[in-house]
Motif scaffolding. Structure first.
Motif, mmCIF file in Angstrom:
data_model
loop_
_atom_site.group_PDB
_atom_site.id
_atom_site.type_symbol
_atom_site.label_atom_id
_atom_site.label_comp_id
_atom_site.label_asym_id
_atom_site.label_seq_id
_atom_site.Cartn_x
_atom_site.Cartn_y
_atom_site.Cartn_z
ATOM 1 N N LEU A 147 0.846 -1.201 0.000
ATOM 2 C CA LEU A 147 0.000 0.000 0.000
ATOM 3 C C LEU A 147 0.879 1.247 0.000
ATOM 4 O O LEU A 147 1.870 1.322 0.718
ATOM 5 C CB LEU A 147 -0.882 0.057 1.260
ATOM 6 N N ASN A 169 0.247 5.742 -0.182
ATOM 7 C CA ASN A 169 -0.728 6.831 -0.252
ATOM 8 C C ASN A 169 -0.403 7.764 -1.409
ATOM 9 O O ASN A 169 0.757 8.029 -1.715
ATOM 10 C CB ASN A 169 -0.767 7.623 1.062
ATOM 11 N N LYS A 170 -1.448 8.286 -2.044
ATOM 12 C CA LYS A 170 -1.259 9.172 -3.195
ATOM 13 C C LYS A 170 -0.512 10.442 -2.802
ATOM 14 O O LYS A 170 0.226 11.013 -3.613
ATOM 15 C CB LYS A 170 -2.605 9.542 -3.820
ATOM 16 N N LEU A 195 -10.708 -1.094 -4.815
ATOM 17 C CA LEU A 195 -10.617 -0.608 -3.432
ATOM 18 C C LEU A 195 -12.006 -0.538 -2.830
ATOM 19 O O LEU A 195 -12.977 -0.298 -3.533
ATOM 20 C CB LEU A 195 -9.984 0.782 -3.405
ATOM 21 N N PHE A 209 -8.766 4.427 2.317
ATOM 22 C CA PHE A 209 -8.346 4.589 0.919
ATOM 23 C C PHE A 209 -9.559 4.739 0.001
ATOM 24 O O PHE A 209 -9.574 5.592 -0.900
ATOM 25 C CB PHE A 209 -7.516 3.380 0.480
ATOM 26 N N ASP A 211 -5.352 6.282 -3.966
ATOM 27 C CA ASP A 211 -4.167 5.697 -3.349
ATOM 28 C C ASP A 211 -3.754 4.434 -4.109
ATOM 29 O O ASP A 211 -4.478 3.935 -4.971
ATOM 30 C CB ASP A 211 -4.442 5.393 -1.878
#
Length: 484
Positions: free
Chosen positions: A358, A360-361, A484, A405, A411
């Motif tokens: 994972l 994060n954007k 997601l 998310f 993301d």
């Protein structure tokens, strides 16, 4: 908005005809994010901004220059010089008031205190208790400026660092409720200091607050004594001349309009509020920082910036690989590619099966072009001091992270994993960055997991190693659909 130089000059001249001594012109920026040079489209740049600021100062006797935070983080100027270049350039422009953003804390609170002690501007925060930090003697809760017999009070509201800033970077800082602080300081300024106007400078976001941080709209609606809000953090471009722009007059608790403004990000615009000191009525516009309208630069500022540009240019020249396609900033293509590389590299840190990666954007700050990739591309794409971690985590906690998310969209998740099939009672093996593993970006359940392996390299170094391992081949990436 397309303007030519003659039109801009005519606007300045028109302002000069309207009894400028009775006006206060407030120029403002926010979220410039170390964009000292123009961007890839030749827009912005602090040398052009200096020319625009000085043009206004030449026409108007009463001018204030204000920044609403996140002047750092986003280019090699910060990665290499740790805030010194931005501080030198902001001093050169002559900023009068500056407030903190969240990225000011990226190097930790002691380096922040060193750099900000050397800023010439007034430094204010109204809702950070700094008594147990090295910032305590540097900041004031408000400041007052006087022009033509009128007193203008300024306060500053900052976001709650919890979930946004790593805890170890804010040591000793205490967050105070933003609305309570804003209203109490505004009341004090109006009724005790007897100022004629109260202006709140904020770094909380226009309308996308992260509780308990209130947004600019929340602050406006809850206030009675705040007249203008100049904001930052959400990178919102508020342009009254645009056909579609966010609402820039918000009614307060008494039903009166509060002007709420913000200039977007990366110094592409300079905001200009003209406050009539007789009626105390404001007008507002955005001035584009665009070479097509005015390609002048300030020679003194250019000489100052030149000493920092050498180190930046060296990394721009160092090619490390090739991309077969463009990966636009903010696209699923780039965040999922980073997640896939993280998964591959995470597997090298442990002998167990790894389920998913994972990212994060918000940790990915630029896109990549097709063709040659340099170290500068990767260092500015991944500018933070993040390292890969492999962790064991219960399915229920992993599911909660995916829920966060899903709510904000954008993301990154590695291929081959379906969040809808998570077993809440099973233990999963996750690869992520230490910032998220510690609960950053509001992933509050990830700290419930157990870290079992940690990379010695930062994520940018990991990505550079991966690209170099492709030995100059065009890197092709098929972004399979992620759910997601």
């Amino acid at each position: 908005m397309k303007l030519n130089r003659a039109f801009i000059a005519s606007l300045f001249a028109a302002g000069a005809l309207l009894a400028p001594a009775d006006n206060l012109v407030i120029l403002h920026t926010n979220d410039t994010h170390s964009q000292l040079d123009p961007n890839d489209n030749d827009l912005g740049g602090i040398l052009r901004r200096k020319v625009l600021v000085d043009s206004v100062r030449a026409e108007q006797p009463n001018v204030l220059l204000i920044d609403c935070g996140d002047m750092v983080q986003g280019t090699l100027y910060f990665s290499i010089y740790k805030g010194e270049a931005e501080r030198e350039m902001m001093n050169n422009l002559g900023y009068d008031i500056q407030i903190l953003g969240n990225h000011e804390f990226d190097n930790g609170i002691e380096p922040l205190a060193h750099e900000w002690s050397l800023l010439n501007a007034d430094k204010i925060t109204s809702n950070y208790d700094l008594r147990d930090t090295p910032l305590d003697t540097i900041f004031k809760p408000y400041t007052i400026k006087e022009f033509a017999g009128k007193r203008i009070g300024f306060l500053a509201i900052n976001l709650d660092p919890k979930g946004m800033i790593a805890d170890f970077n804010t040591g000793g800082l205490k967050y105070l409720d933003g609305i309570k602080a804003a209203n109490s300081i505004a009341w004090y300024l109006k009724h005790v200091e007897r100022v004629d106007e109260v202006i709140a400078l904020t770094h909380v976001g226009y309308d996308s607050a992260n509780p308990p941080t209130p947004s600019d709209r929340d602050l406006a609606q809850a206030s009675e004594d705040i007249d203008i809000i100049i904001g930052g953090h959400s990178h919102t471009t508020i342009d009254p001349a645009a056909a579609k722009t966010p609402e820039y007059y918000v009614k307060n608790a008494a039903g009166d309009p509060v002007l709420v403004v913000q200039t977007g990000s990366k110094g592409l615009y300079l905001g200009e509020i003209t406050l009539d000191l007789d009626s105390m009525r404001p007008s507002y516009r955005l001035i584009p920082v665009d070479s097509r309208l005015d390609n002048r630069i300030d020679s003194e500022a250019a000489a100052l910036l030149a000493k920092y540009r050498k180190g930046v240019d060296a990394l721009k020249m160092e090619k490390i690989g090739k991309m077969a396609q463009e990966m636009p900033h903010g696209s699923h293509l780039i965040v999922n590619w980073v997640a896939d590389v993280m998964l591959e590299k995470g597997k090298e840190l442990t002998d167990r099966n790894v389920d998913v990666a994972l990212v994060n954007k918000g940790g990915i700050r630029r896109g990549l072009p097709a063709g040659h990739i340099t170290k500068e591309h990767i260092l500015t794409m991944l500018p933070f001091d993040n390292k890969l971690v492999v962790m064991e985590i219960k399915g229920s906690d992993l599911k909660a992270a995916f829920d966060v998310f899903a709510q904000r969209n954008g993301d990154g998740i590695s291929a081959g994993f379906n969040p809808a099939e998570i077993d809440p009672d099973r233990t999963y093996t996750l690869v992520t960055i230490d910032y998220l593993a510690n609960g950053g970006d509001y992933l509050t359940t990830l700290p419930n997991g157990k870290v079992i392996a940690r990379s010695a390299l930062r994520l940018d170094e990991t990505m550079i190693d991966y690209i170099l391992s492709q030995k100059g081949k065009n890197i092709k990436y098929n972004d399979r659909k992620r759910r997601l």
